[in-house]
Design a protein around this motif. Structure first.
Motif, PDB file in Angstrom:
ATOM      1  N   LEU A 225      21.242  20.083  44.201  1.00 42.37           N
ATOM      2  CA  LEU A 225      20.640  20.259  42.878  1.00 42.37           C
ATOM      3  C   LEU A 225      20.013  18.957  42.390  1.00 42.37           C
ATOM      4  CD1 LEU A 225      23.258  22.419  40.931  1.00 42.37           C
ATOM      5  CD2 LEU A 225      21.181  23.180  42.069  1.00 42.37           C
TER       6      LEU A 225
ATOM      7  N   LEU B 228      19.899  20.097  35.976  1.00 44.00           N
ATOM      8  CA  LEU B 228      20.749  21.256  36.262  1.00 44.00           C
ATOM      9  C   LEU B 228      22.190  20.900  36.623  1.00 44.00           C
ATOM     10  CD1 LEU B 228      21.145  24.256  36.453  1.00 44.00           C
ATOM     11  CD2 LEU B 228      20.040  24.256  38.689  1.00 44.00           C
TER      12      LEU B 228
ATOM     13  N   SER C  99      24.504  20.935  33.808  1.00 44.40           N
ATOM     14  CA  SER C  99      24.680  22.235  33.148  1.00 44.40           C
ATOM     15  C   SER C  99      25.741  23.091  33.818  1.00 44.40           C
ATOM     16  CB  SER C  99      23.347  23.004  33.144  1.00 44.40           C
ATOM     17  OG  SER C  99      22.364  22.295  32.427  1.00 44.40           O
TER      18      SER C  99
ATOM     19  N   LEU D 209      26.627  28.310  33.215  1.00 43.07           N
ATOM     20  CA  LEU D 209      25.332  27.637  33.138  1.00 43.07           C
ATOM     21  C   LEU D 209      24.852  27.689  31.694  1.00 43.07           C
ATOM     22  CD1 LEU D 209      23.950  29.359  36.317  1.00 43.07           C
ATOM     23  CD2 LEU D 209      24.480  26.926  36.153  1.00 43.07           C
ATOM     24  N   GLU D 210      23.827  26.918  31.387  1.00 47.82           N
ATOM     25  CA  GLU D 210      23.366  26.855  29.987  1.00 47.82           C
ATOM     26  C   GLU D 210      22.219  27.807  29.676  1.00 47.82           C
ATOM     27  OE1 GLU D 210      24.206  22.764  27.984  1.00 47.82           O
ATOM     28  OE2 GLU D 210      22.908  22.400  29.704  1.00 47.82           O
ATOM     29  N   ARG D 211      21.473  28.216  30.718  1.00 43.67           N
ATOM     30  CA  ARG D 211      20.312  29.081  30.476  1.00 43.67           C
ATOM     31  C   ARG D 211      20.226  30.164  31.541  1.00 43.67           C
ATOM     32  NH1 ARG D 211      18.736  23.998  29.484  1.00 43.67           N
ATOM     33  NH2 ARG D 211      17.702  23.655  31.495  1.00 43.67           N
TER      34      ARG D 211
ATOM     35  N   GLN E  25      18.668  29.472  34.986  1.00 42.01           N
ATOM     36  CA  GLN E  25      19.413  28.653  35.948  1.00 42.01           C
ATOM     37  C   GLN E  25      20.181  29.506  36.954  1.00 42.01           C
ATOM     38  OE1 GLN E  25      21.692  26.304  33.158  1.00 42.01           O
ATOM     39  NE2 GLN E  25      20.130  24.694  33.054  1.00 42.01           N
ATOM     40  N   LYS E  26      20.449  30.759  36.591  1.00 36.95           N
ATOM     41  CA  LYS E  26      21.157  31.653  37.516  1.00 36.95           C
ATOM     42  C   LYS E  26      20.377  31.826  38.817  1.00 36.95           C
ATOM     43  CE  LYS E  26      23.802  34.795  34.527  1.00 36.95           C
ATOM     44  NZ  LYS E  26      23.895  36.226  34.146  1.00 36.95           N
TER      45      LYS E  26
ATOM     46  N   ILE F 131      18.313  29.791  40.233  1.00 34.62           N
ATOM     47  CA  ILE F 131      18.351  28.575  41.047  1.00 34.62           C
ATOM     48  C   ILE F 131      19.676  28.496  41.799  1.00 34.62           C
ATOM     49  CG2 ILE F 131      18.274  26.040  40.998  1.00 34.62           C
ATOM     50  CD1 ILE F 131      16.595  26.318  38.401  1.00 34.62           C
ATOM     51  N   ILE F 132      20.782  28.747  41.090  1.00 30.94           N
ATOM     52  CA  ILE F 132      22.104  28.674  41.721  1.00 30.94           C
ATOM     53  C   ILE F 132      22.254  29.753  42.797  1.00 30.94           C
ATOM     54  CG2 ILE F 132      24.590  28.975  41.315  1.00 30.94           C
ATOM     55  CD1 ILE F 132      23.654  26.286  40.376  1.00 30.94           C
TER      56      ILE F 132
END
Length: 306
Positions: A212, A216, A219, A245-247, A250-251, A253-254
């Motif tokens: 990462l 990110l 987060s 996560l904060e947004r 971002q899911k 990306i993870i």
């Protein structure tokens, strides 16, 4: 003999390693303790709570406290971590200032040293040149001289490589020599005072941080929801964890394309959790958005950063 019974001349005490991000503090903690208790990652500010690792010797017990790095905070989480660090430094018997062998001493190192001296003016400081395996002997020697000059006075300086183990025992000898005489604080079978759920959550977070970039990594937070015996498979534990996560974006990306990145996170964390628990594990990780949790007092409290 109980762990309170200690031989004459026995030394014990607490040492915290300080230094800029990525100076090898967590790696050194693991090397001295002899097993992995602190996660390591390429990103700065990876450590989020003080982790105590216990080094047992016949003549001493050394409690190594790996703390979040002291830094100029950008979030409420950063402010909370700094407060924890400041409280921790004041309880130490010894502080080890870590400077990598392959990087010049700079303003960040001086800022940390000044901050530590203000917070714990009576605590002796030991200079540690880390990552000695990454530099030539001449470079290591020059860094030792520069660090000695930075610390001034009678401060000792020691080079070490946490990766190869070079100078590990020498460093331990120096640390023990600087600690006061005292009792054992922990039984001989203790390697850390971190609870199992926290250690599992940290192993998952470490796996999630791999690769990462940018903001990110900061987060990502992990919480173990529950650990239950599998009703159908004997000897298997079901470990259910939540990755916060904060947004919403971002899911993706993870998870990665087709969920492959999440698969790699499970693949990386599961063997380490199996080793920690001593039995087979099914690891289930769910993602959840906790909006801007680094800035929200309620969310920080929920995640243990009260």
């Amino acid at each position: 003999m109980s762990f309170q019974d200690t031989p004459e001349g026995f030394r014990s005490g607490f040492i915290s390693f300080v230094g800029r991000p990525n100076t090898g503090k967590s790696t050194l903690t693991n090397a001295l303790v002899g097993q992995k208790i602190a996660i390591t990652a390429d990103q700065p500010e990876t450590t989020r709570h003080p982790i105590r690792g216990i080094v047992h010797r016949e003549d001493a017990q050394v409690i190594v406290v790996d703390t979040p790095g002291l830094h100029r905070p950008r979030t409420l989480l950063g402010e909370r971590l700094n407060d924890v660090v400041k409280d921790t430094y004041q309880d130490m018997d010894l502080i080890g200032l870590c400077i990598p062998a392959d990087e010049k001493i700079g303003p960040g190192d001086r800022w940390i040293l000044d901050a530590v001296r203000k917070l714990a003016p009576k605590t002796p400081i030991l200079g540690i040149v880390t990552k000695a395996d990454k530099a030539s002997r001449d470079q290591v020697g020059a860094q030792l001289l520069a660090l000695h000059e930075l610390l001034g006075g009678e401060s000792e300086v020691v080079p070490v490589s946490a990766v190869t183990g070079e100078q590990r025992e020498v460093l331990l000898d120096v640390i023990v020599g600087l600690l006061p005489e005292g009792p054992k604080f922990y039984p001989d079978d203790h390697v850390t005072d971190d609870d199992t759920n926290t250690r599992i959550a940290e192993l998952i977070r470490e796996a999630a941080l791999q690769g990462l970039r940018d903001e990110l990594p900061h987060s990502v937070a992990v919480e173990v929801d529950e650990i239950l015996p599998d009703e159908e498979r004997e000897g298997v534990l079901n470990v259910h964890a939540v990755l916060y996560l904060e947004r919403e974006g971002q899911k993706r990306i993870i998870a990665g394309p087709g969920g492959r990145r999440m698969g790699r996170i499970v693949h990386a964390a599961r063997p380490q959790i199996i080793e920690l628990l001593g039995q087979n594990v099914y690891l289930d990780i769910r993602m959840k958005v906790l909006k801007n949790w680094q800035q929200d007092p309620k969310s920080l409290g929920r995640l243990g950063f009260a």
